[in-house]
Design a protein around this motif. Structure first.
Motif, PDB file in Angstrom:
ATOM      1  N   GLU A  74      45.256  25.445  66.884  1.00 40.96           N
ATOM      2  CA  GLU A  74      46.636  25.366  66.421  1.00 40.96           C
ATOM      3  C   GLU A  74      47.546  24.828  67.529  1.00 40.96           C
ATOM      4  N   LYS A 110      46.716  22.809  69.945  1.00 40.00           N
ATOM      5  CA  LYS A 110      46.484  21.366  70.113  1.00 40.00           C
ATOM      6  C   LYS A 110      47.087  20.566  68.968  1.00 40.00           C
ATOM      7  N   ARG A 111      47.034  21.128  67.766  1.00 40.58           N
ATOM      8  CA  ARG A 111      47.629  20.445  66.614  1.00 40.58           C
ATOM      9  C   ARG A 111      49.149  20.328  66.795  1.00 40.58           C
ATOM     10  N   ILE A 112      49.765  21.435  67.227  1.00 37.86           N
ATOM     11  CA  ILE A 112      51.220  21.424  67.396  1.00 37.86           C
ATOM     12  C   ILE A 112      51.616  20.485  68.534  1.00 37.86           C
ATOM     13  N   ARG A 113      50.843  20.511  69.596  1.00 35.47           N
ATOM     14  CA  ARG A 113      51.121  19.612  70.728  1.00 35.47           C
ATOM     15  C   ARG A 113      51.007  18.150  70.280  1.00 35.47           C
ATOM     16  N   ASP A 114      49.986  17.848  69.499  1.00 38.51           N
ATOM     17  CA  ASP A 114      49.780  16.492  68.996  1.00 38.51           C
ATOM     18  C   ASP A 114      50.915  16.092  68.050  1.00 38.51           C
ATOM     19  N   PHE A 115      51.306  17.036  67.182  1.00 35.98           N
ATOM     20  CA  PHE A 115      52.377  16.771  66.214  1.00 35.98           C
ATOM     21  C   PHE A 115      53.689  16.472  66.935  1.00 35.98           C
ATOM     22  N   LEU A 116      54.022  17.317  67.931  1.00 36.07           N
ATOM     23  CA  LEU A 116      55.279  17.118  68.673  1.00 36.07           C
ATOM     24  C   LEU A 116      55.259  15.792  69.426  1.00 36.07           C
ATOM     25  N   LYS A 117      54.092  15.428  69.924  1.00 34.21           N
ATOM     26  CA  LYS A 117      53.970  14.139  70.624  1.00 34.21           C
ATOM     27  C   LYS A 117      54.234  12.998  69.634  1.00 34.21           C
ATOM     28  N   ARG A 118      53.658  13.115  68.450  1.00 35.12           N
ATOM     29  CA  ARG A 118      53.817  12.055  67.449  1.00 35.12           C
ATOM     30  C   ARG A 118      55.256  11.903  66.980  1.00 35.12           C
ATOM     31  N   ILE A 119      56.010  13.000  66.896  1.00 37.49           N
ATOM     32  CA  ILE A 119      57.396  12.891  66.421  1.00 37.49           C
ATOM     33  C   ILE A 119      58.388  12.681  67.575  1.00 37.49           C
ATOM     34  N   GLY A 120      57.862  12.453  68.771  1.00 37.51           N
ATOM     35  CA  GLY A 120      58.735  12.105  69.906  1.00 37.51           C
ATOM     36  C   GLY A 120      59.294  13.279  70.652  1.00 37.51           C
ATOM     37  N   LEU A 121      58.747  14.496  70.414  1.00 41.63           N
ATOM     38  CA  LEU A 121      59.259  15.686  71.103  1.00 41.63           C
ATOM     39  C   LEU A 121      58.220  16.286  72.057  1.00 41.63           C
ATOM     40  N   PHE A 165      57.030  19.413  76.029  1.00 44.18           N
ATOM     41  CA  PHE A 165      56.301  20.567  75.510  1.00 44.18           C
ATOM     42  C   PHE A 165      55.226  20.956  76.507  1.00 44.18           C
TER      43      PHE A 165
END
Lengths: 232, 94
Positions: free
Chosen positions: B77, B79-90, B94
Motif C-alpha cells: 500500500e 508503494k502504491r501511494i508513493r507511486d500514485f503521488l508521484k504520478r499526480i505530481g505530488l 513524499f
C-alpha cells in the motif's frame, strides 16, 4: 428542450459524476493512509467537482424559480473544487511547521467559506439571480487560472524528474483548463461547438485521471518485488 | 553546509523503515545500527519506531525483525501511494 439533447446532456453529466466518484475513491487513499491534511484537498476537490456536475444535471429538472439557485451552487461547487486542488499543490512543496499551520488554516477557511456560500445562496435566492452572469464570468476565469497553475506545477515536477508515468496528469489539467475556457466562450456566444468541445475535453481529462489512478493502485503489485531493491 | 532533509510523517517513516528491513532481510544477520543509519534517525527514536512496528504487528519481534503478512500488505500500500503521488505530481516531497 429536445428530449434527445436533454438525454445527451444528462448522460454527459452522469458520466462526469461517475468518473469523479472513481477518482475520489483513489484520491482519498493518501489521506486515509497518512492522516495528513496535506492530501485532504484531493478528495475534497474531486468531491466538489462531482457535486457540481450533479447540480449541473439537476438544473434540467429544476422548477424555474429555483433554477438560478442551483446554477449558482454548481458554479461555486466547481470553483471550490479547483481551489481545493490548487491549494493542495501550493502547500505540497514545504514540509515546515509554519507551512503545515498555514495549510490547515487555509483548508479550514475554505471549508467554512464553501459551507457559508452554499447557505447564503440557498437562503437568499434573489442575490443569486441578480448577479449570476457576472459571477459566471469571474468563476470561469478563476477556474482556468487554478487549472493552469496545477498544469504548470505538475509539468515542472515532470521536467525536474522526467518519467513517462508523470506526463499524463499535466496534460489532464491542460484538458480541464481548455474545457473551462470553452465553457467561458460558451457563456458569451452560446455556440454548441464550444459547449460540446468543453464537455468532450472534460470527460477526456477525467478519464486520464482514472487511468493514471488505476495504473498506480491496481497495476503496481507486479512491481513490488522489483521496487524492494531500490533505496527508499 | 549539509542540507536538512525534509520532515517525514509516520506513514513515510514506517514505509521507509519496512522497505529497508525488506531489503536487508535476505542477509544472514540484521545489524540494527546499519538500519538506523539508512533510516537517518537517532538511535533512541529508531528503537521507538521498532517497538511501534512490533505493537502494530508489522514485525514479529524487535530482534529478528521478521516481517509479517500485515507488513507485506502495508509495504504494498505504501508503494502504491508513493507511486500514485508521484504520478499526480505530488511525489517530490513524499
Amino acid at each position: 428542450m429536445n428530449p434527445y439533447l436533454l438525454l445527451t446532456l444528462v448522460s454527459i453529466h452522469a458520466a462526469a459524476v461517475t468518473l469523479c466518484v472513481v477518482i475520489l475513491y483513489f484520491m482519498a487513499k493518501p489521506f486515509r493512509a497518512t492522516g495528513d491534511t496535506k492530501y485532504l484537498g484531493l478528495p475534497l476537490g474531486f468531491g466538489f467537482l462531482g457535486l457540481s456536475h450533479v447540480l449541473s444535471a439537476s438544473t434540467f429538472f429544476t422548477p424555474l424559480p429555483y433554477l438560478s439557485v442551483v446554477a449558482y451552487l454548481q458554479l461555486f461547487a466547481r470553483s471550490f473544487a479547483f481551489t481545493f486542488l490548487a491549494i493542495t499543490y501550493y502547500f505540497s512543496g514545504s514540509t515546515s511547521e509554519k507551512s503545515r499551520i498555514a495549510r490547515n488554516i487555509t483548508l479550514s477557511i475554505l471549508i467554512v467559506a464553501s459551507t457559508l456560500a452554499f447557505i447564503i445562496i440557498v437562503a437568499s435566492p434573489w442575490l443569486a439571480f441578480s448577479t449570476f452572469q457576472v459571477a459566471e464570468v469571474y468563476t470561469r476565469v478563476f477556474n482556468v487560472a487554478c487549472l493552469v497553475y496545477m498544469a504548470v506545477y505538475t509539468l515542472r515536477s515532470h521536467v525536474r524528474k522526467p518519467d513517462p508515468t508523470t506526463i499524463w496528469i499535466p496534460q489532464s489539467y491542460i484538458l480541464l483548463a481548455v474545457s473551462q475556457f470553452l465553457l467561458f466562450v460558451w457563456g458569451i456566444d452560446h455556440s454548441y461547438a464550444a459547449f460540446g468541445g468543453a464537455m468532450a475535453l472534460l470527460l477526456l481529462g477525467l478519464t486520464v485521471f482514472v487511468i493514471v489512478s488505476y495504473q498506480a493502485f491496481c497495476c503496481t503489485d507486479r512491481k513490488v518485488g522489483h521496487d524492494a531493491q531500490e533505496k527508499p | 553546509m549539509r542540507k536538512r532533509s525534509p520532515r517525514r510523517d509516520k506513514f513515510k517513516l514506517y514505509g521507509e523503515l519496512l522497505s529497508i528491513i525488506s531489503q536487508e532481510s535476505d542477509k544472514e544477520k540484521l545489524i540494527l545500527s546499519k538500519l538506523q543509519n539508512r533510516l537517518n534517525v537517532p538511535y533512541d527514536r529508531f528503537k521507538l519506531y521498532l517497538s511501534e512496528l512490533k505493537r502494530l504487528e508489522l514485525v514479529e519481534d524487535e530482534v529478528s525483525l521478521k516481517l509479517t503478512e500485515k507488513e507485506r500488505e502495508f509495504l504494498c500500500e505504501y508503494k502504491r501511494i508513493r507511486d500514485f503521488l508521484k504520478r499526480i505530481g505530488l511525489g517530490e516531497h513524499f
